[in-house]
Scaffold this motif. Sequence first.
Motif, PDB file in Angstrom:
ATOM      1  N   VAL A  21       0.839  -1.206   0.000  1.00 53.96           N
ATOM      2  CA  VAL A  21       0.000   0.000   0.000  1.00 53.96           C
ATOM      3  C   VAL A  21       0.866   1.245   0.000  1.00 53.96           C
ATOM      4  CG1 VAL A  21      -1.674   1.320   1.342  1.00 53.96           C
ATOM      5  CG2 VAL A  21      -1.965  -1.140   1.103  1.00 53.96           C
ATOM      6  N   LEU A  22       1.907   1.269   0.806  1.00 56.19           N
ATOM      7  CA  LEU A  22       2.792   2.438   0.859  1.00 56.19           C
ATOM      8  C   LEU A  22       3.486   2.662  -0.477  1.00 56.19           C
ATOM      9  CD1 LEU A  22       4.412   1.958   4.415  1.00 56.19           C
ATOM     10  CD2 LEU A  22       2.711   3.663   3.720  1.00 56.19           C
ATOM     11  N   MET A  23       3.880   1.581  -1.133  1.00 55.60           N
ATOM     12  CA  MET A  23       4.528   1.710  -2.440  1.00 55.60           C
ATOM     13  C   MET A  23       3.559   2.272  -3.485  1.00 55.60           C
ATOM     14  SD  MET A  23       6.790  -1.808  -2.566  1.00 55.60           S
ATOM     15  CE  MET A  23       7.382  -1.442  -4.215  1.00 55.60           C
ATOM     16  N   ILE A  24       2.301   1.847  -3.427  1.00 55.01           N
ATOM     17  CA  ILE A  24       1.301   2.370  -4.380  1.00 55.01           C
ATOM     18  C   ILE A  24       1.091   3.858  -4.159  1.00 55.01           C
ATOM     19  CG2 ILE A  24      -1.139   2.264  -5.023  1.00 55.01           C
ATOM     20  CD1 ILE A  24      -1.059  -0.742  -4.435  1.00 55.01           C
ATOM     21  N   ILE A  25       0.955   4.270  -2.881  1.00 53.90           N
ATOM     22  CA  ILE A  25       0.766   5.696  -2.579  1.00 53.90           C
ATOM     23  C   ILE A  25       1.975   6.503  -3.042  1.00 53.90           C
ATOM     24  CG2 ILE A  25       0.524   7.358  -0.705  1.00 53.90           C
ATOM     25  CD1 ILE A  25      -1.043   5.216   0.836  1.00 53.90           C
ATOM     26  N   THR A  26       3.169   5.984  -2.791  1.00 51.79           N
ATOM     27  CA  THR A  26       4.377   6.687  -3.220  1.00 51.79           C
ATOM     28  C   THR A  26       4.427   6.812  -4.732  1.00 51.79           C
ATOM     29  OG1 THR A  26       5.548   5.800  -1.287  1.00 51.79           O
ATOM     30  CG2 THR A  26       6.883   6.679  -3.090  1.00 51.79           C
ATOM     31  N   SER A  27       4.022   5.764  -5.458  1.00 50.01           N
ATOM     32  CA  SER A  27       4.014   5.808  -6.920  1.00 50.01           C
ATOM     33  C   SER A  27       3.063   6.878  -7.438  1.00 50.01           C
ATOM     34  CB  SER A  27       3.635   4.431  -7.475  1.00 50.01           C
ATOM     35  OG  SER A  27       4.544   3.440  -7.047  1.00 50.01           O
ATOM     36  N   ILE A  28       1.867   6.981  -6.799  1.00 43.17           N
ATOM     37  CA  ILE A  28       0.884   7.986  -7.233  1.00 43.17           C
ATOM     38  C   ILE A  28       1.430   9.386  -6.997  1.00 43.17           C
ATOM     39  CG2 ILE A  28      -1.402   8.923  -6.750  1.00 43.17           C
ATOM     40  CD1 ILE A  28      -2.305   6.069  -6.067  1.00 43.17           C
ATOM     41  N   MET A  29       2.078   9.607  -5.850  1.00 42.55           N
ATOM     42  CA  MET A  29       2.644  10.927  -5.563  1.00 42.55           C
ATOM     43  C   MET A  29       3.757  11.270  -6.563  1.00 42.55           C
ATOM     44  SD  MET A  29       2.796  10.713  -1.383  1.00 42.55           S
ATOM     45  CE  MET A  29       3.588  12.315  -1.247  1.00 42.55           C
ATOM     46  N   VAL A  30       4.618  10.288  -6.878  1.00 46.08           N
ATOM     47  CA  VAL A  30       5.686  10.526  -7.868  1.00 46.08           C
ATOM     48  C   VAL A  30       5.092  10.859  -9.222  1.00 46.08           C
ATOM     49  CG1 VAL A  30       7.585   9.438  -9.109  1.00 46.08           C
ATOM     50  CG2 VAL A  30       7.363   9.109  -6.638  1.00 46.08           C
ATOM     51  N   LEU A  31       4.004  10.159  -9.604  1.00 47.58           N
ATOM     52  CA  LEU A  31       3.369  10.434 -10.893  1.00 47.58           C
ATOM     53  C   LEU A  31       2.810  11.847 -10.925  1.00 47.58           C
ATOM     54  CD1 LEU A  31       2.381   9.391 -13.639  1.00 47.58           C
ATOM     55  CD2 LEU A  31       0.321   8.526 -12.490  1.00 47.58           C
ATOM     56  N   GLY A  32       2.145  12.298  -9.833  1.00 47.84           N
ATOM     57  CA  GLY A  32       1.616  13.646  -9.776  1.00 47.84           C
ATOM     58  C   GLY A  32       2.704  14.689  -9.903  1.00 47.84           C
ATOM     59  N   VAL A  33       3.839  14.474  -9.173  1.00 48.20           N
ATOM     60  CA  VAL A  33       4.946  15.421  -9.258  1.00 48.20           C
ATOM     61  C   VAL A  33       5.507  15.461 -10.670  1.00 48.20           C
ATOM     62  CG1 VAL A  33       7.282  15.897  -8.439  1.00 48.20           C
ATOM     63  CG2 VAL A  33       5.515  15.207  -6.814  1.00 48.20           C
ATOM     64  N   ILE A  35       3.919  14.932 -13.489  1.00 48.15           N
ATOM     65  CA  ILE A  35       2.997  15.672 -14.364  1.00 48.15           C
ATOM     66  C   ILE A  35       3.173  17.166 -14.161  1.00 48.15           C
ATOM     67  CG2 ILE A  35       0.560  16.143 -14.802  1.00 48.15           C
ATOM     68  CD1 ILE A  35      -0.001  13.203 -14.142  1.00 48.15           C
ATOM     69  N   LEU A  36       3.266  17.613 -12.911  1.00 43.51           N
ATOM     70  CA  LEU A  36       3.470  19.037 -12.644  1.00 43.51           C
ATOM     71  C   LEU A  36       4.788  19.524 -13.250  1.00 43.51           C
ATOM     72  CD1 LEU A  36       2.245  19.304  -8.925  1.00 43.51           C
ATOM     73  CD2 LEU A  36       1.102  20.188 -10.962  1.00 43.51           C
ATOM     74  N   MET A  37       5.847  18.723 -13.141  1.00 41.88           N
ATOM     75  CA  MET A  37       7.137  19.094 -13.711  1.00 41.88           C
ATOM     76  C   MET A  37       7.053  19.226 -15.220  1.00 41.88           C
ATOM     77  SD  MET A  37       9.308  19.675 -11.356  1.00 41.88           S
ATOM     78  CE  MET A  37      10.807  19.673 -12.338  1.00 41.88           C
ATOM     79  N   LEU A  38       6.305  18.332 -15.853  1.00 37.11           N
ATOM     80  CA  LEU A  38       6.149  18.418 -17.311  1.00 37.11           C
ATOM     81  C   LEU A  38       5.441  19.707 -17.701  1.00 37.11           C
ATOM     82  CD1 LEU A  38       5.180  14.737 -18.237  1.00 37.11           C
ATOM     83  CD2 LEU A  38       7.292  15.951 -18.838  1.00 37.11           C
ATOM     84  N   LYS A  39       4.411  20.113 -16.931  1.00 37.04           N
ATOM     85  CA  LYS A  39       3.711  21.362 -17.238  1.00 37.04           C
ATOM     86  C   LYS A  39       4.645  22.563 -17.071  1.00 37.04           C
ATOM     87  CE  LYS A  39      -1.001  19.920 -16.169  1.00 37.04           C
ATOM     88  NZ  LYS A  39      -2.196  20.165 -15.361  1.00 37.04           N
ATOM     89  N   VAL A  40       5.460  22.542 -16.025  1.00 36.95           N
ATOM     90  CA  VAL A  40       6.406  23.645 -15.796  1.00 36.95           C
ATOM     91  C   VAL A  40       7.405  23.726 -16.940  1.00 36.95           C
ATOM     92  CG1 VAL A  40       8.259  24.479 -14.305  1.00 36.95           C
ATOM     93  CG2 VAL A  40       6.124  23.617 -13.287  1.00 36.95           C
ATOM     94  N   ILE A  41       7.940  22.571 -17.351  1.00 37.99           N
ATOM     95  CA  ILE A  41       8.908  22.551 -18.456  1.00 37.99           C
ATOM     96  C   ILE A  41       8.266  23.046 -19.745  1.00 37.99           C
ATOM     97  CG2 ILE A  41      10.308  21.028 -19.901  1.00 37.99           C
ATOM     98  CD1 ILE A  41      10.720  19.294 -17.377  1.00 37.99           C
ATOM     99  N   LYS A  42       7.022  22.637 -19.990  1.00 39.05           N
ATOM    100  CA  LYS A  42       6.319  23.066 -21.206  1.00 39.05           C
ATOM    101  C   LYS A  42       6.126  24.571 -21.207  1.00 39.05           C
ATOM    102  CE  LYS A  42       2.073  22.251 -23.784  1.00 39.05           C
ATOM    103  NZ  LYS A  42       0.784  21.518 -23.805  1.00 39.05           N
ATOM    104  N   PHE A  43       5.710  25.122 -20.064  1.00 41.05           N
ATOM    105  CA  PHE A  43       5.509  26.569 -19.965  1.00 41.05           C
ATOM    106  C   PHE A  43       6.830  27.311 -20.156  1.00 41.05           C
ATOM    107  CE2 PHE A  43       5.445  30.448 -17.373  1.00 41.05           C
ATOM    108  CZ  PHE A  43       4.379  31.115 -17.948  1.00 41.05           C
ATOM    109  N   TYR A  44       7.918  26.757 -19.563  1.00 41.74           N
ATOM    110  CA  TYR A  44       9.233  27.407 -19.674  1.00 41.74           C
ATOM    111  C   TYR A  44       9.706  27.426 -21.128  1.00 41.74           C
ATOM    112  CZ  TYR A  44      14.251  28.173 -19.171  1.00 41.74           C
ATOM    113  OH  TYR A  44      15.542  28.670 -19.294  1.00 41.74           O
TER     114      TYR A  44
END
Length: 278
Positions: A21-33, A35-44
């Motif tokens: 369960v902890l690994m699944i939660i960590t994976s979801i958080m990494v995926l969210g981060v 996605i946000l990084m990709l949006k920042v890079i795209k905007f930059y």
Amino acid sequence: MKEVVNNSWSTGNTSADIVIVLMIITSIMVLGVAILMLKVIKFYVKETINPVPFATPEEREIRKLEAEALRALEKKKPTIWTKLMQLKPLEEEGSLVMEHKFDGISELNNPTPAWFMVLFYGTIIFGIGYFLNYHVFHYGKLQDEEYVAEIEKAADDKVAFLSNPVNSASAVNENNIVQSKDAAVLKNGQALFATRCPPCHGEQGQGLVGPNLTDEYWLHGGKIKDVFKTIKYGVPEKGMISWEKSMSARQIADIANYVLSIQGTKPADPKAPQGNKE
């Protein structure tokens, strides 16, 4: 020994589930981060290739005015309420102002609401249809004609009701009653008379408030039909109540026959004759 092994196995399974369960939660958080990084890079990258110039306060004010002008030019869609009431928006009320004023107050020439006009013309159409139906083509009956028809139907229903043997107790009425000297009828009539009539006519029919029932004089007729009708409907102006709601037609007939049976008797202290001799 077997129980200790099972407990160890259960504990191991629980720990493994928690880790998963902890690994699944960590994976979801990494995926969210990510996605946000990709949006920042795209905007930059976009801003690097085609930077957006910063507007000055004067330019922002001009853009604001232009946007307001565009919104003013856009025609607002009327709501259902506005359509029903034929209302005009506030910005168009200037065209509705009438020339005259009262005490400095202007008057708006608002159109009549659509729903009112529908009702108005609907009543005219209904009136024309009513007139044609009742007074021209005579498809419908007028009120006086309906009244006559209802009276005739009630008379037919009454005849049918009285002709039914099941309703024999109510078959007798003021039109078909015949005088009876049957002992059972007179005995029943006497019992009914004793519980209802003495307060006005005395225990022997000699008359108290009401007239004497033993002489030959009658105020409302001395025939069996007359006596039945008087008991049934009463004489309100003389203080005699109607008995048709508290006694059946057969009971009224029995009392009427008993009243005629005591005619000619000589009770003590009779009341003076009233009415016409029969």
